[in-house]
Write an enzyme that holds these catalytic residues in place. Structure first.
Site, PDB file in Angstrom:
ATOM      1  N   ARG A  27       0.942  13.003  -8.238  1.00 30.17           N
ATOM      2  CA  ARG A  27       1.566  11.688  -8.038  1.00 30.17           C
ATOM      3  C   ARG A  27       3.025  11.697  -8.487  1.00 30.17           C
ATOM      4  O   ARG A  27       3.835  10.902  -8.039  1.00 30.17           O
ATOM      5  CB  ARG A  27       0.844  10.612  -8.866  1.00 30.17           C
ATOM      6  CG  ARG A  27      -0.569  10.320  -8.425  1.00 30.17           C
ATOM      7  CD  ARG A  27      -1.058   9.059  -9.126  1.00 30.17           C
ATOM      8  NE  ARG A  27      -2.492   8.902  -9.085  1.00 30.17           N
ATOM      9  CZ  ARG A  27      -3.170   8.346  -8.081  1.00 30.17           C
ATOM     10  NH1 ARG A  27      -2.526   7.907  -7.025  1.00 30.17           N
ATOM     11  NH2 ARG A  27      -4.470   8.217  -8.131  1.00 30.17           N
TER      12      ARG A  27
ATOM     13  N   LYS B 132      -0.720   6.193   9.259  1.00 30.73           N
ATOM     14  CA  LYS B 132      -1.209   7.236  10.175  1.00 30.73           C
ATOM     15  C   LYS B 132      -1.731   6.548  11.437  1.00 30.73           C
ATOM     16  O   LYS B 132      -2.912   6.175  11.492  1.00 30.73           O
ATOM     17  CB  LYS B 132      -2.336   8.037   9.516  1.00 30.73           C
ATOM     18  CG  LYS B 132      -1.897   8.883   8.321  1.00 30.73           C
ATOM     19  CD  LYS B 132      -3.066   9.690   7.762  1.00 30.73           C
ATOM     20  CE  LYS B 132      -2.734  10.364   6.460  1.00 30.73           C
ATOM     21  NZ  LYS B 132      -3.912  10.933   5.771  1.00 30.73           N
TER      22      LYS B 132
ATOM     23  N   PHE C 175      -3.068  15.250   5.120  1.00 28.69           N
ATOM     24  CA  PHE C 175      -3.203  14.707   3.772  1.00 28.69           C
ATOM     25  C   PHE C 175      -1.876  14.878   3.045  1.00 28.69           C
ATOM     26  O   PHE C 175      -1.284  15.959   3.047  1.00 28.69           O
ATOM     27  CB  PHE C 175      -4.330  15.397   3.002  1.00 28.69           C
ATOM     28  CG  PHE C 175      -4.781  14.591   1.839  1.00 28.69           C
ATOM     29  CD1 PHE C 175      -5.665  13.537   2.003  1.00 28.69           C
ATOM     30  CD2 PHE C 175      -4.297  14.854   0.566  1.00 28.69           C
ATOM     31  CE1 PHE C 175      -6.062  12.758   0.924  1.00 28.69           C
ATOM     32  CE2 PHE C 175      -4.693  14.086  -0.520  1.00 28.69           C
ATOM     33  CZ  PHE C 175      -5.582  13.040  -0.336  1.00 28.69           C
ATOM     34  N   VAL C 176      -1.385  13.801   2.442  1.00 30.24           N
ATOM     35  CA  VAL C 176      -0.040  13.765   1.873  1.00 30.24           C
ATOM     36  C   VAL C 176      -0.106  13.482   0.369  1.00 30.24           C
ATOM     37  O   VAL C 176      -0.955  12.708  -0.074  1.00 30.24           O
ATOM     38  CB  VAL C 176       0.764  12.651   2.602  1.00 30.24           C
ATOM     39  CG1 VAL C 176       2.134  12.476   2.011  1.00 30.24           C
ATOM     40  CG2 VAL C 176       0.870  12.973   4.075  1.00 30.24           C
TER      41      VAL C 176
ATOM     42  N   GLU D   3       0.844  -1.209   0.000  1.00 27.46           N
ATOM     43  CA  GLU D   3       0.000   0.000   0.000  1.00 27.46           C
ATOM     44  C   GLU D   3       0.872   1.248   0.000  1.00 27.46           C
ATOM     45  O   GLU D   3       2.006   1.218   0.504  1.00 27.46           O
ATOM     46  CB  GLU D   3      -0.839   0.022   1.287  1.00 27.46           C
ATOM     47  CG  GLU D   3      -2.275  -0.438   1.113  1.00 27.46           C
ATOM     48  CD  GLU D   3      -3.182   0.611   0.483  1.00 27.46           C
ATOM     49  OE1 GLU D   3      -2.695   1.453  -0.302  1.00 27.46           O
ATOM     50  OE2 GLU D   3      -4.379   0.577   0.765  1.00 27.46           O
ATOM     51  N   ASP D   4       0.334   2.341  -0.537  1.00 28.60           N
ATOM     52  CA  ASP D   4       1.035   3.616  -0.411  1.00 28.60           C
ATOM     53  C   ASP D   4       0.862   4.176   0.995  1.00 28.60           C
ATOM     54  O   ASP D   4       1.797   4.639   1.615  1.00 28.60           O
ATOM     55  CB  ASP D   4       0.527   4.622  -1.473  1.00 28.60           C
ATOM     56  CG  ASP D   4      -0.994   4.809  -1.465  1.00 28.60           C
ATOM     57  OD1 ASP D   4      -1.703   4.022  -0.801  1.00 28.60           O
ATOM     58  OD2 ASP D   4      -1.471   5.744  -2.128  1.00 28.60           O
TER      59      ASP D   4
ATOM     60  N   ASP E  54      -4.576   4.854   6.114  1.00 27.51           N
ATOM     61  CA  ASP E  54      -5.195   5.989   6.799  1.00 27.51           C
ATOM     62  C   ASP E  54      -6.205   5.431   7.805  1.00 27.51           C
ATOM     63  O   ASP E  54      -5.836   5.106   8.927  1.00 27.51           O
ATOM     64  CB  ASP E  54      -5.832   6.890   5.725  1.00 27.51           C
ATOM     65  CG  ASP E  54      -6.437   8.152   6.275  1.00 27.51           C
ATOM     66  OD1 ASP E  54      -5.925   8.681   7.265  1.00 27.51           O
ATOM     67  OD2 ASP E  54      -7.442   8.632   5.721  1.00 27.51           O
TER      68      ASP E  54
HETATM   69  P1  IMP Z   1      -7.812   4.012   4.091  1.00 32.01           P
HETATM   70  O1  IMP Z   1      -8.783   3.009   3.544  1.00 32.01           O
HETATM   71  O2  IMP Z   1      -8.527   5.123   4.826  1.00 32.01           O
HETATM   72  O3  IMP Z   1      -6.736   3.397   4.953  1.00 32.01           O
HETATM   73  O4  IMP Z   1      -7.134   4.745   2.880  1.00 32.01           O
HETATM   74  C1  IMP Z   1      -6.304   4.091   2.003  1.00 32.01           C
HETATM   75  C2  IMP Z   1      -6.255   4.753   0.652  1.00 32.01           C
HETATM   76  O5  IMP Z   1      -6.757   6.096   0.672  1.00 32.01           O
HETATM   77  C3  IMP Z   1      -4.833   4.866   0.192  1.00 32.01           C
HETATM   78  O6  IMP Z   1      -4.467   3.749  -0.570  1.00 32.01           O
HETATM   79  C4  IMP Z   1      -4.851   6.142  -0.631  1.00 32.01           C
HETATM   80  O7  IMP Z   1      -5.224   5.859  -1.955  1.00 32.01           O
HETATM   81  C5  IMP Z   1      -5.932   7.001   0.001  1.00 32.01           C
HETATM   82  N1  IMP Z   1      -5.374   7.973   0.975  1.00 32.01           N
HETATM   83  C6  IMP Z   1      -5.525   7.975   2.314  1.00 32.01           C
HETATM   84  N2  IMP Z   1      -4.875   9.005   2.889  1.00 32.01           N
HETATM   85  C7  IMP Z   1      -4.278   9.675   1.872  1.00 32.01           C
HETATM   86  C8  IMP Z   1      -3.410  10.824   1.823  1.00 32.01           C
HETATM   87  O8  IMP Z   1      -3.027  11.457   2.831  1.00 32.01           O
HETATM   88  N3  IMP Z   1      -2.989  11.191   0.578  1.00 32.01           N
HETATM   89  C9  IMP Z   1      -3.347  10.534  -0.566  1.00 32.01           C
HETATM   90  N4  IMP Z   1      -4.123   9.449  -0.557  1.00 32.01           N
HETATM   91  C10 IMP Z   1      -4.590   9.015   0.646  1.00 32.01           C
END
Ligand code: IMP
Length: 179
Positions: A165, A131, A152-153, A99-100, A103
């Site tokens: 990107r 995070k 937000f990054v 994963e990148d 969150d």
């Molecule tokens: P989660 O399901 O909330 O953990 O979010 C995961 C996905 O949301 C990541 O794979 C990103 O594509 C996107 N995402 C969450 N936070 C950020 C951020 O700070 N910047 C850019 N993309 C984010």
């Protein structure tokens, strides 16, 4: 729309990222020696991390990608939609899900559960960013590049509305770009 650069605060430079990705690559190479892992990158955000991580490995491995949608702008939609599935057969394989950023943890939870349905031997998770103050997960994240605050990054594969990107480093967005 405000000018982009005035709104970005540098978080990690490309050399910070390069060094950390190489450390993760060495760790994974040591732990997965002779295990022939299959790396599954989560599109779109992980494509640059995945490319650099794989090139920092010294072991045999394979790769595939999966694509989901969970975000719109800077907000999680709360539901995950599968847009592209893997094509590899992962039964009895050692998976490393890449994963990148984690969150809320919703995306990784969804993907992990889905992949367990294909009877792999093991699933580990590698994420460039994590995070900890936001994530609600009850399983281990095996490889973490950097733990970051609740901001937000963008950059190094991560986007804001599909843009930014391509930036080499990682940046926090100072103000709302839509203002
Ligand atoms: P989660 O399901 O909330 O953990 O979010 C995961 C996905 O949301 C990541 O794979 C990103 O594509 C996107 N995402 C969450 N936070 C950020 C951020 O700070 N910047 C850019 N993309 C984010």
């Amino acid at each position: 729309m405000k000018k982009m650069d005035d709104n970005l605060i540098s978080l990690y430079s490309s050399s910070d990222i390069k060094n950390r990705v190489e450390e993760l690559g060495s760790e994974i190479s040591e732990e997965y020696e002779k295990k022939e892992p299959i790396f599954i990158g989560v599109l779109n955000g992980s494509f640059i991390f995945m490319a650099d991580l794989m090139r920092s490995l010294s072991i045999d491995c394979e790769m595939d990608f999966i694509k989901v949608r969970s975000y719109s702008g800077k907000k999680s939609s709360g539901t995950i939609q599968l847009l592209k599935d893997i094509s590899a057969d992962v039964k009895d394989r050692n998976i490393i899900l890449v994963e990148d950023i984690i969150d809320t943890g919703l995306t990784i939870k969804f993907l992990r559960e889905r992949l367990f349905g294909s009877s792999p031997k093991s699933i580990a998770i590698a994420t460039l960013l994590y995070k900890p103050s936001v994530a609600k997960i009850d399983f281990k994240i095996d490889y973490i590049g950097f733990e970051i605050p609740q901001e937000f990054v963008v950059g190094y594969g991560l986007d804001y509305e599909q843009k930014m990107r391509h930036l080499n480093g990682l940046y926090m967005i100072k103000n709302d770009l839509s203002e």
